[in-house]
Design a protein around this motif. Structure first.
Motif, short mmCIF file in Angstrom:
data_model
loop_
_atom_site.label_atom_id
_atom_site.label_comp_id
_atom_site.label_asym_id
_atom_site.label_seq_id
_atom_site.Cartn_x
_atom_site.Cartn_y
_atom_site.Cartn_z
N ASP A 87 0.84 -1.21 0.00
CA ASP A 87 0.00 0.00 0.00
C ASP A 87 0.87 1.25 0.00
N TYR A 88 0.78 2.02 -1.08
CA TYR A 88 1.55 3.25 -1.23
C TYR A 88 0.65 4.46 -0.98
N ARG A 89 1.03 5.29 -0.03
CA ARG A 89 0.26 6.48 0.27
C ARG A 89 0.81 7.64 -0.55
N GLU A 90 -0.08 8.34 -1.24
CA GLU A 90 0.32 9.47 -2.06
C GLU A 90 0.30 10.77 -1.26
N ALA A 133 1.86 7.00 -6.51
CA ALA A 133 2.07 5.56 -6.43
C ALA A 133 2.75 5.04 -7.70
N PRO A 134 3.55 3.96 -7.57
CA PRO A 134 4.28 3.46 -8.73
C PRO A 134 3.42 2.84 -9.82
N SER A 135 2.12 2.75 -9.59
CA SER A 135 1.23 2.30 -10.66
C SER A 135 0.98 3.40 -11.68
N ARG A 136 1.31 4.64 -11.34
CA ARG A 136 1.16 5.76 -12.26
C ARG A 136 2.50 6.07 -12.93
N ALA A 178 10.38 12.15 -11.65
CA ALA A 178 11.05 10.85 -11.64
C ALA A 178 10.01 9.75 -11.47
N GLU A 179 10.12 8.74 -12.30
CA GLU A 179 9.20 7.61 -12.21
C GLU A 179 9.38 6.87 -10.89
N GLY A 180 8.31 6.27 -10.41
CA GLY A 180 8.41 5.37 -9.28
C GLY A 180 8.86 4.00 -9.73
N ALA A 181 8.80 3.05 -8.81
CA ALA A 181 9.18 1.67 -9.14
C ALA A 181 8.21 0.72 -8.47
N ARG A 182 7.70 -0.23 -9.23
CA ARG A 182 6.84 -1.26 -8.64
C ARG A 182 7.69 -2.11 -7.69
N PRO A 183 7.08 -2.79 -6.74
CA PRO A 183 7.84 -3.49 -5.71
C PRO A 183 8.83 -4.52 -6.23
N GLY A 184 8.46 -5.28 -7.26
CA GLY A 184 9.39 -6.30 -7.77
C GLY A 184 9.57 -7.47 -6.83
N ASP A 221 16.54 5.51 -5.69
CA ASP A 221 17.13 5.06 -6.95
C ASP A 221 16.79 3.61 -7.29
N VAL A 222 15.97 2.95 -6.49
CA VAL A 222 15.47 1.65 -6.97
C VAL A 222 14.71 1.84 -8.28
N ALA A 223 14.17 3.05 -8.47
CA ALA A 223 13.45 3.33 -9.71
C ALA A 223 14.36 3.22 -10.93
N ARG A 224 15.63 3.62 -10.77
CA ARG A 224 16.57 3.51 -11.90
C ARG A 224 16.82 2.04 -12.25
#
Length: 366
Positions: free
Chosen positions: A227-230, A259-262, A286-292, A317-320
């Motif tokens: 659950d990601y809070r915006e 949230a990383p879904s956007r 900067a884009e987010g990153a899904r949990p993976g 930087d997990v997003a990178r």
């Protein structure tokens, strides 16, 4: 008080991770001033026979080349936000626990310290490891040292899994929110403030935007089980040229943590829809990153360190790594709520526990 920017002796990576944390925290490395610490890291690892050292500006890479079937990338940034009378570090006891207090202890030199110790000592890990310590993380994304390294040496990012040592209370935080900063600009007409009815006050025209921001209710978005809070917040306001002039321009800077879904484009469209009457300029995104965390290596890591998987609210930087197709998580000592605080401090036991957990996984002992 002594100048905290005084040069320091060589790093002793045979010390425990707490002592290494204190040593590197006491090396001044505010964003843009990381060179001394980068030099010390290179000197401390230069004679390690199992490591190949590569340097790009003030980013230091150390990697093993053992021919393992898997490669793990482990990274951490060496810069800090500006110091505010919180260096040099000092130890304090609170509620029976020993803490190290000072700038960078949480964000994120405790994580870097445990990485440096393991890089020096682990000559025979179960996977090849690429260690990355980089500059300019605490400033705009265009200056980020990891991004620069990715452009200059994309070959160094070959890996099956990545771990970023951002503070996570010694737990695993999957993915991260994206971030967007925009300027909302209102325009008016100047006049003398004694005849304010002649002008149009641009600052007053920001009132609807500020009211919407104050009333905004953060949404919680579930992404891959986390659950990601915006958040949508005003982070700066400017306008006016003199105390007797009605301003013809005013700007509010808005930060949207999404949230990383956007995607970034989704985020921009979302903000535009909330503030349709304002001129909107994107200043940083900067884009987010899904949990993976559905990746087998990620699941194995979570089990091995005995951690609980949680969402990461801030951008990291997990997003990178995610953008390059490498599953990545945040794992490091320190409470993220204390990052950037003037009383920034880290639990010393948590540093040692995080180092033991990562060591056990990298050596197959977990």
């Amino acid at each position: 008080m002594a100048d905290p920017r005084t040069s320091r002796p060589a790093l002793d990576l045979s010390a425990d991770a707490v002592a290494i944390t204190q040593a590197i925290c006491d090396v001044w490395s505010v964003s843009g001033e990381e060179r001394e610490l980068a030099d010390l890291i290179v000197d401390a690892l230069a004679d390690a026979p199992h490591l190949e050292l590569i340097r790009d500006g003030d980013c230091v890479v150390a990697r093993t080349n053992l021919g393992r079937d898997r490669r793990v990338v482990i990274a951490g940034h060496i810069d800090t936000v500006p110091v505010n009378d919180n260096l040099p570090t000092r130890f304090e006891n609170v509620d029976g626990r020993r803490w190290l207090r000072g700038r960078g202890t949480v964000d994120m030199k405790a994580g870097v310290a445990m990485q440096l110790k393991l890089a020096r000592e682990l000559a025979d890990p179960i996977a090849d490891i690429t260690w990355m310590w980089y500059d300019h993380e605490e400033v705009g994304a265009d200056r980020n040292g990891l991004g620069r390294l990715a452009r200059n040496r994309p070959d160094l990012f070959r890996g099956d899994f990545a771990i970023l040592g951002e503070p996570s209370n010694g737990q695993v935080e999957g993915g991260c929110n994206g971030t967007l900063r925009v300027e909302l600009r209102a325009t008016g007409r100047r006049s003398h403030s004694a005849r304010s009815w002649v002008g149009v006050n641009a600052i007053h025209k920001l009132a609807p935007a500020l009211e919407r921001l104050a009333a905004f209710e953060a949404e919680t978005v579930t992404v891959d089980g986390l659950d990601y809070r915006e958040g949508l917040s005003a982070v700066g306001v400017s306008g006016g040229i003199a105390g007797n002039v009605i301003p013809d321009e005013a700007v509010v800077v808005v930060n949207y943590r999404f949230a990383p879904s956007r995607s970034v484009d989704d985020a921009i469209a979302y903000v535009r829809a909330i503030f349709p009457e304002y001129e909107l300029t994107v200043t940083d995104a900067a884009e987010g990153a899904r949990p993976g965390l559905d990746d087998p290596l990620a699941q194995q890591f979570v089990r091995a360190v005995g951690a609980e998987a949680r969402p990461k609210y801030g951008w990291t930087d997990v997003a990178r790594f995610s953008a390059m197709g490498i599953p990545a998580v945040n794992f490091g000592p320190g409470d993220p709520m204390l990052a950037h605080a003037d009383d920034e401090r880290v639990d010393c036991d948590e540093i040692l526990a995080s180092e033991r957990a990562l060591r056990a996984w990298l050596t197959g002992g977990a």
